[in-house]
Design an enzyme around this catalytic site. Sequence first.
Site, PDB file in Angstrom:
ATOM      1  N   VAL A 390       0.829  -1.202   0.000  1.00 15.19           N
ATOM      2  CA  VAL A 390       0.000   0.000   0.000  1.00 15.19           C
ATOM      3  C   VAL A 390       0.865   1.254   0.000  1.00 15.19           C
ATOM      4  O   VAL A 390       0.674   2.162  -0.803  1.00 15.19           O
ATOM      5  CB  VAL A 390      -0.958   0.000   1.211  1.00 15.19           C
ATOM      6  CG1 VAL A 390      -1.796   1.274   1.227  1.00 15.19           C
ATOM      7  CG2 VAL A 390      -1.867  -1.227   1.173  1.00 15.19           C
ATOM      8  N   MET A 392       4.996   2.998   1.423  1.00 17.61           N
ATOM      9  CA  MET A 392       6.336   2.765   1.947  1.00 17.61           C
ATOM     10  C   MET A 392       6.928   4.094   2.391  1.00 17.61           C
ATOM     11  O   MET A 392       6.907   5.079   1.657  1.00 17.61           O
ATOM     12  CB  MET A 392       7.234   2.115   0.883  1.00 17.61           C
ATOM     13  CG  MET A 392       8.638   1.814   1.371  1.00 17.61           C
ATOM     14  SD  MET A 392       8.657   0.625   2.732  1.00 17.61           S
ATOM     15  CE  MET A 392      10.219   1.007   3.497  1.00 17.61           C
ATOM     16  N   ASN A 394       9.686   5.701   2.617  1.00 21.73           N
ATOM     17  CA  ASN A 394      11.009   6.165   2.201  1.00 21.73           C
ATOM     18  C   ASN A 394      11.217   7.614   2.647  1.00 21.73           C
ATOM     19  O   ASN A 394      10.350   8.463   2.413  1.00 21.73           O
ATOM     20  CB  ASN A 394      11.142   6.044   0.683  1.00 21.73           C
ATOM     21  CG  ASN A 394      10.964   4.618   0.215  1.00 21.73           C
ATOM     22  OD1 ASN A 394      11.582   3.699   0.732  1.00 21.73           O
ATOM     23  ND2 ASN A 394      10.083   4.414  -0.743  1.00 21.73           N
ATOM     24  N   GLU A 418       2.698   6.751   7.390  1.00 27.46           N
ATOM     25  CA  GLU A 418       4.036   6.959   6.825  1.00 27.46           C
ATOM     26  C   GLU A 418       4.682   8.214   7.399  1.00 27.46           C
ATOM     27  O   GLU A 418       5.904   8.267   7.583  1.00 27.46           O
ATOM     28  CB  GLU A 418       3.954   7.042   5.301  1.00 27.46           C
ATOM     29  CG  GLU A 418       3.242   5.871   4.621  1.00 27.46           C
ATOM     30  CD  GLU A 418       3.689   4.516   5.140  1.00 27.46           C
ATOM     31  OE1 GLU A 418       4.893   4.302   5.338  1.00 27.46           O
ATOM     32  OE2 GLU A 418       2.809   3.663   5.364  1.00 27.46           O
ATOM     33  N   HIS A 421       6.276   7.275  10.571  1.00 25.90           N
ATOM     34  CA  HIS A 421       7.545   6.559  10.379  1.00 25.90           C
ATOM     35  C   HIS A 421       8.736   7.511  10.291  1.00 25.90           C
ATOM     36  O   HIS A 421       9.881   7.084  10.488  1.00 25.90           O
ATOM     37  CB  HIS A 421       7.492   5.712   9.112  1.00 25.90           C
ATOM     38  CG  HIS A 421       7.004   4.320   9.335  1.00 25.90           C
ATOM     39  ND1 HIS A 421       7.563   3.468  10.264  1.00 25.90           N
ATOM     40  CD2 HIS A 421       6.005   3.610   8.728  1.00 25.90           C
ATOM     41  CE1 HIS A 421       6.939   2.296  10.221  1.00 25.90           C
ATOM     42  NE2 HIS A 421       5.996   2.351   9.302  1.00 25.90           N
TER      43      HIS A 421
END
Length: 780
Positions: A390, A392, A394, A418, A421
């Site tokens: 779905v 990521m 990065n 995200e 994160h």
Amino acid sequence: MAAPAPRPPGLCCCRKGSAAGPEAPPAPPPPPEPPPDVASASSSQLFSLRHLHLGLELRPETRALAGCLVLELCALRPQPRALVLDVHPALRVLSAAYRRATVGEAPCSFAFSPAEAATAATPLPPPPCPPPPPPPCAPPCAASPPSTATFLSAPCIAASPLPTAAAPPGEPPASPSPAAEPPPPLPVFAQPPCAACPLGFRVDPFTDYGSSLTISLPAALQPHQPFQIIVRYTTADGPAIWWLDPELTYGNAKPFVFTQGHSVCNRSFFPCFDTPAVKCTYSATVKAPAGIQVLMSTTQSTYLEEEGVYQFYMEFPVPAYLVALVAGDLIHADIGPRSRVWAEPCLLPTAISKLSGIVERWLTAAESLYGPYIWGRYDIVFLPPSFPIVAMENPCLTFIISSILESDEFLIIDVIHEVAHSWFGNAVTNATWEEMWLSEGLATYAQRRITTETYGAAFTCLETAFRLDALHRQMKLLGEDNPVSKLQVKLEPGVNPSNLMNLFTYEKGYCFVYYLSQLCGDPRHFDSFLRAYIEKYKFTSVVAQDLLDSFLNFFPELKEQCVESKAGLEFERWLNATGPPLAEPDLSQGSSLTRPVETLFKLWTTEPLDSAAASSVDLTKWRTFQTVLFLDRLLDGSPLPREVIKKLSECYSSQLDSMNAEIRIRWLQIVVRNDYYPDLYKVRRFLENQMSRMYTIPLYEDLCTGTLKSFALEIFYQTQNQLHPNLRKTIQQILSQGLNPFPAIDTTAVTTDTPAMMLEDKASEATNGAISLRDVNVSA
């Protein structure tokens, strides 16, 4: 030849602090070693990785990437015999070389053709071998080979261009020919360099998801002496690199490529220490065909139009799996003071309308909870439906599947996850894949604190109830004694860490973090602890004990109460017991949203059916998470009585047709699991218009579990050309179970190497199809 972007001195990635340079007497003792990573073949514990440079040339016409990797390292122990890096069978190593580095030396650049290399090399004086000390170039070239193989040595050579090293034992040497593929980029060093010396190397099998590259090292290499290893290679379709023909994009105009490194896929992108325990800064110079926009997960980027190359630099240390690249027909628009969205031209207006202004709101809320956003920009790129997961996280550039754009609430949750994160996972990372909950559990907790601040407690509780329902569904299907339900999972050698990516990692991890927050009495006190935790461990990798020790030290009164040993809720039991969470959050603040779902579900499942009362609810007025929670519970109860499924279709089928794909796929799964033939045409129509794993795999699994496999085969034959080859092979595997309508399939090339394929095959077989990708696939 592209001029390099300036960068600060290389940073040491050692977990507890930087190792001193070669001129700092006496050298400090080596830092504590991180826990061993059974998923990595590398010798990362013997070296400090300061920086990595990548020179990359994208070749979509051959679906290949040509690369040159320059690693800046220093040894932590005297005279290491070899350097071992993680690679993959899809990656072909062409040469390896050693070069002594100079402290403060400018980073190298890259030449993408022999003419460029000659132009760049002309002004450089002949590269003499430097006298000792440090060790001269000639003696290091007498490399110390590993005991299990014979390595070739060679005399000193000029730093640019580099000759190709001898082929590994058992392989014929590569011989240039006019028809041969162009060579990979060459490194070009800005100042009069030490000569580079070719090194012997070999590639050995490691697991089904990777190989080991062993490079012999100079015998006289001393601890803390900086040096460079140069590896030239090519790589084609592998677990990390997804090439898309124009037909698999929305615009159908240009080729597209993206990488996906989590968990252990980037070893097929570039040779590396593919373990989350190792972090370093990185830079890249990328050459792409004209008209192709290239993006990477970095803090700085420039485009040199005359040379046709992109330059990238990540100024903060990150693990290998967070090095990411995407290239294609992409355009952008600013959606906030530090955010922009990238998408194919036909998708950009939708992306802008969904996200303009609100990303900054989420970032500001996160900063108020956990401290400054350290990565500079927060951009988002929407990828074609072939993206295997779905989303990521990065750094600086979240990758997210474009299919999610039609579901506002899922888009909100996935992007905020995200964003979280950026603190939990990117700034502070789990040192081993066996403790992935340290990133995912903490990010899920932070995500819900952010949504509570921005959308209220009721919405957060509804989303949490939906996810915990999925957790209990997965637990029922896999069994409470399944070892994957532990937070500290024992990763056996050879097992792909991506197989540990399940809802326990997220939701059981979240429940433990929530429990810790409740011990504090006030979530704001716990927010203060997490800010201190981030500040202490920023840019390092940690184990669970680091988190728990910091927690008890931050709250000495809790340490005095021995909360870590509270009967039934011991920290050790949280980490190592199988089964459900030891405690779950109080979700009563979401009752205004969850109670109507529970009431409607009971109306539809209580006999005799009161169809008038059950059909009186208008689902179009519900939130998406209410509707999917209701449909998930109907799915869990399927097959339903014939009268119930008929009435459900009469009441809701036409309503659901106009709703987003997250809702429609659940209704269609109910149709399939109940063999409700009047609505099967909607299943066909849905699959004819879907190219995403998340919306195809669950339906094909359900179709092949019951009596509808021939129907599934018919749809697949009609639609297979619009699917990415990896997805096509996965569906072939599902269809071939029991029926075997296909010739032998090369299962090693299928998505066992990609994080999107997790536990579904064995589980669906064992539970008569009750588990699907919907139950286990979660955003990274």
